[in-house]
Scaffold this active site. Structure first.
Site, short mmCIF file in Angstrom:
data_model
loop_
_atom_site.label_atom_id
_atom_site.label_comp_id
_atom_site.label_asym_id
_atom_site.label_seq_id
_atom_site.Cartn_x
_atom_site.Cartn_y
_atom_site.Cartn_z
N THR A 374 0.86 -1.17 0.00
CA THR A 374 0.00 0.00 0.00
C THR A 374 0.90 1.22 0.00
OG1 THR A 374 -1.63 -1.21 1.33
CG2 THR A 374 -1.80 1.18 1.36
N GLY A 457 -0.72 -4.03 5.02
CA GLY A 457 -1.70 -5.07 5.25
C GLY A 457 -2.24 -5.09 6.66
#
Length: 567
Positions: A374, A457
């Protein structure tokens, strides 16, 4: 019980390397008066800063930075993925939250999905399969943010990313490492991955100049035609045709019907600080639950990094993650019981389950994924606006499916549906899957105070709580709070599990080596299974507003390529 750690008052005395005396800081905070951008790729942060300097606001800068990040760090994000954002809008004096996550294909029923999985011999939705692709929501998120709060044209916002896509940029060190690994794994996927994301079939080396003209063209279409180019125009038509040719499940109608959702953020008060998250189908609520549990302990007196503090942090995580596994889902399909989950009374009940030993038998107290890459970025402007934005492909570069000519890979977020029909997060057509990505925001005395987040995550709630306790309980500045040694824990129940799954094992506790072996030994004596290193400990950015001084403080991840920049 043995307590080992460094007390807040001892930090300056223990530090001999830094003139400022901040024990864990690798560098100073960035301080600026007019605006700030913090991101995990320095050139992308400077793209956002240019927008601020040229008259754009924090919202414009966040969009520009995110577009540049999709180009420069495709190992973590891109317009084939989803987005969440929290925005402080100074003029209205309000906090806003946007859920820009996409939905599963309308044409793929639960029964048909199960038939396909049976034919493939799969027990879960595979990561690198067209079954895991949901509608990308990031682009719609940009235009929702821009329509409501933007101050300069989208053509100005995207000009920097377009230029870098067409002229090229030197790939930074940590991103190069991840890129080369992903490229080797994904280059044989159907579509145009190899021609889009590799140089002669390999990922780019550190410092090698990389171009993505197809993505530059996509950005030009968005700048000229708006969000409809992606969801109703040329790009949606290309995706529809490619999906049909390759036995995919997304259709033009899935894009045409897509919309983001403005939501009310969820919050709790932790020791006088109002902490905000986006609830629903992401894991932000776990941060608030952990803080509610931890508020019952005097962490400051126990010391940062002590065996007792770490034990409490891990146990609070385990408790919150059991609720995360059972209760967090698309609010259009499941009424998340926030009145219970976020109540101080419920936290007190859960706190009673924490003993001196590592727990190994826990379930959700309400009756009703660990990895993932991310990017997180945050921006602030001279008028006081702030943006906390997180965006992701889920697994690194996503599925690796690239529709020729588009320049981006599709996410595999659909992997995070449960297949248990009794689970709130069970797969259904047109439903948003569970998300790990969470932006954070903190208010103090009714004023915006701290915009922050971290990638990683299932680590993300741990990272949020660690940053906040480092600042609020242990007195660290925002750079030191990110540089301090970290911990991580895996092995909790997952939102992809069956509805009756529960924790039956102490899980794996990982510590960065700077915490010391005395702490490791003490935690093992409590029954924790501890390893040193060999884990992922997230990546962080943050911007704090000092109202008294009238300045912004910025911090970024020192373990990788991050940078905070201001003017």
């Amino acid at each position: 019980m043995l307590t080992i750690g460094i007390g807040v008052n001892d930090m300056a005395l223990a530090q001999g390397d830094r003139e400022a005396g901040n024990h864990f800081a690798t560098r100073s905070e960035v301080i600026a008066k007019n605006g700030m951008v913090a991101a995990s790729q320095p050139l992308a942060a400077q793209v956002g800063l240019d927008v601020l300097k040229n008259g754009g606001n924090a919202i414009d800068a966040a969009i520009a930075t995110n577009a540049a990040m999709g180009l420069m760090e495709p190992t973590g994000n891109g317009i084939g993925g989803d987005l969440f954002a929290i925005i402080w809008h100074e003029e209205s004096g309000q906090l806003y939250a946007l859920n820009a996550s996409g939905r599963s294909p309308q044409s793929l029923s639960y029964d048909r999905l199960m038939e396909i999985l049976d034919e493939k011999g799969e027990d879960d939705i595979p990561s690198y399969d067209l079954l895991s692709v949901s509608v990308p929501g990031a682009v719609d998120g940009w235009f929702e943010l821009h329509e409501r709060f933007g101050s300069v044209p989208m053509s100005d916002i995207l000009s920097g990313p377009i230029n870098y896509a067409e002229e090229g940029f030197p790939v930074s060190e940590a991103i190069s490492s991840a890129w080369r690994g992903s490229a080797n794994f994904l280059k044989n996927q159907p579509g145009a991955f190899e021609e889009t994301f590799t140089i002669d079939g390999r990922g780019p080396e550190k410092g090698e100049v990389f171009k993505n003209p197809d993505l530059g063209n996509t950005f030009r279409l968005l700048a000229e035609q708006g969000r409809d180019a992606f969801y109703k125009g040329e790009i949606a038509e290309k995706i529809d045709a490619w999906m049909k040719e390759n036995d995919g499940y997304l259709r033009y109608e899935d894009f045409e019907n897509h919309s983001s959702q403005w939501v009310d953020p969820v919050s709790t008060n932790y020791r006088g600080y109002d902490v905000y998250q986006i609830g629903g189908n992401n894991q932000g609520t776990a941060v608030l639950q952990m803080l509610n549990i931890l508020e019952g302990y005097d962490l400051e007196s126990k010391g940062f990094g002590s065996e007792e503090t770490l034990h409490l942090l891990v146990e609070a995580k385990k408790l919150a993650f059991e609720d995360r596994a059972k209760q967090y889902a698309d609010p259009d399909y499941h009424d998340v019981p926030y009145d219970i989950l976020l109540s101080k009374e419920y936290a007190a009940e859960r706190r009673e389950l924490i003993g001196d030993r590592a727990s190994r038998d826990l379930s959700s107290g309400v009756d009703v994924m660990e990895d993932g890459d991310t990017i997180y970025l945050t921006t602030a402007d001279k008028d006081g606006n702030m943006v906390s934005l997180i965006q992701s492909n889920f697994r690194g570069m996503g599925t690796g499916f690239v529709v020729p000519g588009t320049g981006f890979s599709f996410q595999n977020r659909g992997e995070l549906f449960s297949l248990d029909p009794e689970h709130p997060n069970v797969y259904e057509p047109g439903k948003r899957p569970f998300h790990t990505i969470i932006p954070g925001f903190v208010m103090k005395d009714g004023k915006p105070w701290f915009s922050f987040g971290n990638m990683g995550g299932g680590y993300q709630p741990i990272g949020h709580v660690s940053i906040l306790t480092n600042i609020i309980d242990f007195g660290m500045n925002i750079q030191e709070a990110g540089d301090a040694p970290r911990w991580s824990h895996t092995g909790s129940s997952q939102p992809t599990d069956s509805a009756d799954e529960k924790l039956s094992d102490p899980g794996q506790l990982s510590l960065e080596s700077a915490l010391g072996f005395d702490v490791v030994r003490a935690l093992r004596s409590r029954g924790h299974r501890v390893q040193v290193g060999n884990s992922f400990f997230g990546r962080y950015q943050g911007i704090m507003q000092d109202h008294e001084k009238g300045v912004w403080f910025g911090a970024s991840e020192s373990r990788v390529d991050g940078q905070a920049v201001g003017y």
